[in-house]
Design an enzyme around this catalytic site. Structure first.
Site, PDB file in Angstrom:
ATOM      1  N   GLY A  26       0.800  -1.231   0.000  1.00  0.00           N
ATOM      2  CA  GLY A  26       0.000   0.000   0.000  1.00  0.00           C
ATOM      3  C   GLY A  26       0.829   1.275   0.000  1.00  0.00           C
ATOM      4  O   GLY A  26       1.840   1.390  -0.699  1.00  0.00           O
ATOM      5  N   ASP A  73       5.634  -7.115  14.663  1.00  0.00           N
ATOM      6  CA  ASP A  73       4.309  -6.652  15.070  1.00  0.00           C
ATOM      7  C   ASP A  73       4.570  -5.433  15.952  1.00  0.00           C
ATOM      8  O   ASP A  73       5.130  -5.566  17.048  1.00  0.00           O
ATOM      9  CB  ASP A  73       3.585  -7.756  15.859  1.00  0.00           C
ATOM     10  CG  ASP A  73       2.149  -7.369  16.171  1.00  0.00           C
ATOM     11  OD1 ASP A  73       1.862  -6.157  16.237  1.00  0.00           O
ATOM     12  OD2 ASP A  73       1.315  -8.272  16.360  1.00  0.00           O
ATOM     13  N   SER A 113     -16.113  -5.662  19.804  1.00  0.00           N
ATOM     14  CA  SER A 113     -15.757  -6.223  21.112  1.00  0.00           C
ATOM     15  C   SER A 113     -14.679  -5.336  21.724  1.00  0.00           C
ATOM     16  O   SER A 113     -14.024  -4.543  21.014  1.00  0.00           O
ATOM     17  CB  SER A 113     -15.228  -7.646  20.946  1.00  0.00           C
ATOM     18  OG  SER A 113     -13.973  -7.629  20.303  1.00  0.00           O
ATOM     19  N   TYR A 156      -9.413  12.839  10.338  1.00  0.00           N
ATOM     20  CA  TYR A 156     -10.366  12.654  11.449  1.00  0.00           C
ATOM     21  C   TYR A 156      -9.642  12.509  12.787  1.00  0.00           C
ATOM     22  O   TYR A 156     -10.284  12.278  13.812  1.00  0.00           O
ATOM     23  CB  TYR A 156     -11.391  11.547  11.161  1.00  0.00           C
ATOM     24  CG  TYR A 156     -10.887  10.145  10.904  1.00  0.00           C
ATOM     25  CD1 TYR A 156     -10.282   9.402  11.908  1.00  0.00           C
ATOM     26  CD2 TYR A 156     -11.084   9.536   9.663  1.00  0.00           C
ATOM     27  CE1 TYR A 156      -9.854   8.097  11.690  1.00  0.00           C
ATOM     28  CE2 TYR A 156     -10.659   8.241   9.425  1.00  0.00           C
ATOM     29  CZ  TYR A 156     -10.047   7.531  10.440  1.00  0.00           C
ATOM     30  OH  TYR A 156      -9.633   6.243  10.224  1.00  0.00           O
ATOM     31  N   LYS A 171      -5.519   7.785  16.352  1.00  0.00           N
ATOM     32  CA  LYS A 171      -4.810   8.765  15.512  1.00  0.00           C
ATOM     33  C   LYS A 171      -4.738  10.117  16.225  1.00  0.00           C
ATOM     34  O   LYS A 171      -3.762  10.858  16.056  1.00  0.00           O
ATOM     35  CB  LYS A 171      -5.501   8.912  14.158  1.00  0.00           C
ATOM     36  CG  LYS A 171      -5.437   7.666  13.276  1.00  0.00           C
ATOM     37  CD  LYS A 171      -4.090   7.469  12.628  1.00  0.00           C
ATOM     38  CE  LYS A 171      -4.130   6.410  11.532  1.00  0.00           C
ATOM     39  NZ  LYS A 171      -2.821   6.141  10.939  1.00  0.00           N
ATOM     40  N   GLY A 198      -5.961  12.259   2.877  1.00  0.00           N
ATOM     41  CA  GLY A 198      -7.372  11.982   2.578  1.00  0.00           C
ATOM     42  C   GLY A 198      -7.440  10.675   1.813  1.00  0.00           C
ATOM     43  O   GLY A 198      -6.582   9.803   1.989  1.00  0.00           O
TER      44      GLY A 198
HETATM   45  N1  COA Z   1     -15.157  -5.640  12.519  1.00  0.00           N
HETATM   46  C1  COA Z   1     -15.272  -5.786  13.846  1.00  0.00           C
HETATM   47  N2  COA Z   1     -14.426  -6.534  14.608  1.00  0.00           N
HETATM   48  C2  COA Z   1     -13.429  -7.170  13.972  1.00  0.00           C
HETATM   49  C3  COA Z   1     -13.263  -7.078  12.575  1.00  0.00           C
HETATM   50  C4  COA Z   1     -14.185  -6.283  11.832  1.00  0.00           C
HETATM   51  N3  COA Z   1     -14.081  -6.097  10.513  1.00  0.00           N
HETATM   52  N4  COA Z   1     -12.201  -7.828  12.231  1.00  0.00           N
HETATM   53  C5  COA Z   1     -11.700  -8.363  13.367  1.00  0.00           C
HETATM   54  N5  COA Z   1     -12.445  -7.969  14.421  1.00  0.00           N
HETATM   55  C6  COA Z   1     -12.254  -8.324  15.824  1.00  0.00           C
HETATM   56  C7  COA Z   1     -12.026  -9.792  16.034  1.00  0.00           C
HETATM   57  O1  COA Z   1     -13.251 -10.488  16.134  1.00  0.00           O
HETATM   58  C8  COA Z   1     -11.248  -9.776  17.344  1.00  0.00           C
HETATM   59  O2  COA Z   1     -12.079  -9.522  18.451  1.00  0.00           O
HETATM   60  P1  COA Z   1     -12.568 -10.761  19.441  1.00  0.00           P
HETATM   61  O3  COA Z   1     -11.285 -11.419  19.894  1.00  0.00           O
HETATM   62  O4  COA Z   1     -13.322 -10.075  20.518  1.00  0.00           O
HETATM   63  O5  COA Z   1     -13.397 -11.646  18.566  1.00  0.00           O
HETATM   64  C9  COA Z   1     -10.399  -8.526  17.239  1.00  0.00           C
HETATM   65  O6  COA Z   1     -11.040  -7.701  16.275  1.00  0.00           O
HETATM   66  C10 COA Z   1      -9.004  -8.796  16.766  1.00  0.00           C
HETATM   67  O7  COA Z   1      -9.085  -9.510  15.538  1.00  0.00           O
HETATM   68  P2  COA Z   1      -7.849 -10.293  14.941  1.00  0.00           P
HETATM   69  O8  COA Z   1      -8.221 -10.789  13.594  1.00  0.00           O
HETATM   70  O9  COA Z   1      -7.335 -11.248  15.965  1.00  0.00           O
HETATM   71  O10 COA Z   1      -6.799  -9.113  14.832  1.00  0.00           O
HETATM   72  P3  COA Z   1      -5.368  -9.141  14.281  1.00  0.00           P
HETATM   73  O11 COA Z   1      -4.523  -8.570  15.335  1.00  0.00           O
HETATM   74  O12 COA Z   1      -4.973 -10.448  13.716  1.00  0.00           O
HETATM   75  O13 COA Z   1      -5.471  -8.154  13.014  1.00  0.00           O
HETATM   76  C11 COA Z   1      -5.811  -6.153  11.813  1.00  0.00           C
HETATM   77  C12 COA Z   1      -6.101  -6.922  13.070  1.00  0.00           C
HETATM   78  C13 COA Z   1      -6.502  -4.807  11.866  1.00  0.00           C
HETATM   79  C14 COA Z   1      -4.329  -5.899  11.674  1.00  0.00           C
HETATM   80  C15 COA Z   1      -6.271  -6.928  10.563  1.00  0.00           C
HETATM   81  O14 COA Z   1      -7.654  -6.833  10.447  1.00  0.00           O
HETATM   82  C16 COA Z   1      -5.631  -6.449   9.324  1.00  0.00           C
HETATM   83  O15 COA Z   1      -4.624  -6.996   8.908  1.00  0.00           O
HETATM   84  N6  COA Z   1      -6.162  -5.399   8.672  1.00  0.00           N
HETATM   85  C17 COA Z   1      -5.536  -4.861   7.503  1.00  0.00           C
HETATM   86  C18 COA Z   1      -4.775  -3.672   7.784  1.00  0.00           C
HETATM   87  C19 COA Z   1      -5.683  -2.493   7.865  1.00  0.00           C
HETATM   88  O16 COA Z   1      -6.761  -2.553   8.398  1.00  0.00           O
HETATM   89  N7  COA Z   1      -5.220  -1.415   7.337  1.00  0.00           N
HETATM   90  C20 COA Z   1      -6.036  -0.274   7.313  1.00  0.00           C
HETATM   91  C21 COA Z   1      -5.230   0.908   7.456  1.00  0.00           C
HETATM   92  S1  COA Z   1      -6.291   2.304   7.526  1.00  0.00           S
END
Ligand code: COA
Length: 292
Positions: A26, A73, A113, A156, A171, A198
């Site tokens: 990205g 991580d 959660s 935001y 943030k 943005g």
């Molecule tokens: N909506 C709501 N809750 C969510 C979710 C969603 N879309 N995705 C995961 N969760 C919850 C899980 O259920 C878990 O909660 P619980 O243990 O109470 O069930 C918690 O969030 C953690 O989820 P997990 O998948 O174990 O997290 P992770 O640490 O492996 O990864 C991220 C989290 C954010 C890193 C992963 O979703 C990711 O790789 N995202 C892509 C990167 C990203 O979002 N970039 C955006 C930049 S703006």
């Protein structure tokens, strides 16, 4: 278009060593690419080492620069310290830190959660804090004359935003840290700035944030006064400038690069953008007639 072109002159980051968290994909990858093109050595981190290895090959082939991939991580302080150690071992120094790694869920807050909320706060706020603290301590102990921290926030961070509350909360904390350390650590030669981008579409985050037909339903460019979304190169241009000595007098600043998007949502009468010329003629006539 000029904004799609590299902005700085060749060698502007020559021999600088820059760590980019989330640099394997990205926007992190786009900024890393440009740092390399400008002569920097770049350390990219992510939880996914295979992704990093693929990115290393691609970036080195494309730019001829040197990339060190390190699995990390950012939530884990020991892993962050290991990135610093690996960087020093490979390059002997580090000059810049780009806190780019982020996580975000689009969701009504009450559906999250406690762990989901924590997950975003931990990646964004605690992760930026972990990297900033580890690298800052090093620079201060080592008495490095100058170094730079650049944080990626969002508009935001100061307006807040519904449906991304953990991200907005985190943030805002990163922005406060940026401004606080800009003052506290300037005496150690550490400059601290932030960029608030943005909409800059990326494959990964964008598809996750606006899945399915949401992307077409809420076409982000419609929210942007300049009528388009951002190009990766123009964000990379700004990031490289803030990393370089050309911005040596900029410290504690957050630079918004969003085509005016957040202000469009903020100005009280901005909805009048939709009023056509004929209606303006009519409105003007009505207003003038009232005056008489
Ligand atoms: N909506 C709501 N809750 C969510 C979710 C969603 N879309 N995705 C995961 N969760 C919850 C899980 O259920 C878990 O909660 P619980 O243990 O109470 O069930 C918690 O969030 C953690 O989820 P997990 O998948 O174990 O997290 P992770 O640490 O492996 O990864 C991220 C989290 C954010 C890193 C992963 O979703 C990711 O790789 N995202 C892509 C990167 C990203 O979002 N970039 C955006 C930049 S703006």
């Amino acid at each position: 278009m000029m904004y799609q072109k590299p902005m700085l002159k060749e060698g502007s980051l020559k021999d600088q060593v820059i760590v980019v968290t989330g640099g394997g994909s990205g926007l992190g990858k786009a900024m890393s690419t440009y740092f390399l093109e400008l002569g920097a050595h770049v350390v990219i981190t992510s939880r996914n080492f295979e992704k990093l290895e693929r990115a290393k090959i691609e970036l080195e082939q494309k730019t001829g620069g040197k990339v060190l991939p390190v699995q990390c991580d950012v939530r884990n302080y020991a892993e962050v310290e290991a990135v610093l150690a690996a960087t020093l071992k490979e390059f002997g120094k580090v000059d810049g830190l780009l806190n780019n790694a982020a996580g975000n869920f689009i969701s009504p807050t009450e559906r999250l959660s406690a762990n989901a909320f924590d997950t975003v706060i931990d990646i964004v706020l605690k992760g930026s804090k972990n990297c900033t603290l580890a690298f800052g301590k090093h620079w201060i102990d080592y008495k490095q004359p100058k170094s730079t921290i650049l944080n990626i926030v969002t508009t935001y961070a100061w307006t807040g935003s519904a449906y991304v509350v953990p991200s907005a909360t985190a943030k805002a904390g990163v922005l406060a840290m940026t401004r606080s350390l800009a003052v506290e650590w300037a005496k150690y030669g550490i400059r601290t700035n932030a960029i608030a981008p943005g909409p800059f579409p990326t494959e990964g985050a964008w598809d996750r944030l606006l899945p399915g037909d949401l992307k077409d339903k809420f076409d982000m460019k419609n929210k942007v006064p300049v009528g388009r979304v951002g190009e990766h190169q123009e964000l990379a241009n700004l990031a490289a400038y803030l990393m370089s000595d050309f911005s040596a007098y900029i410290n504690g600043e957050v630079i918004t690069i969003d085509g005016g998007e957040w202000l469009k949502g903020a100005g009280e009468f901005n909805m009048l953008e939709d009023v056509p010329k004929e209606m303006w003629d009519m409105l003007e006539a009505m207003i003038r007639s009232k005056k008489k």
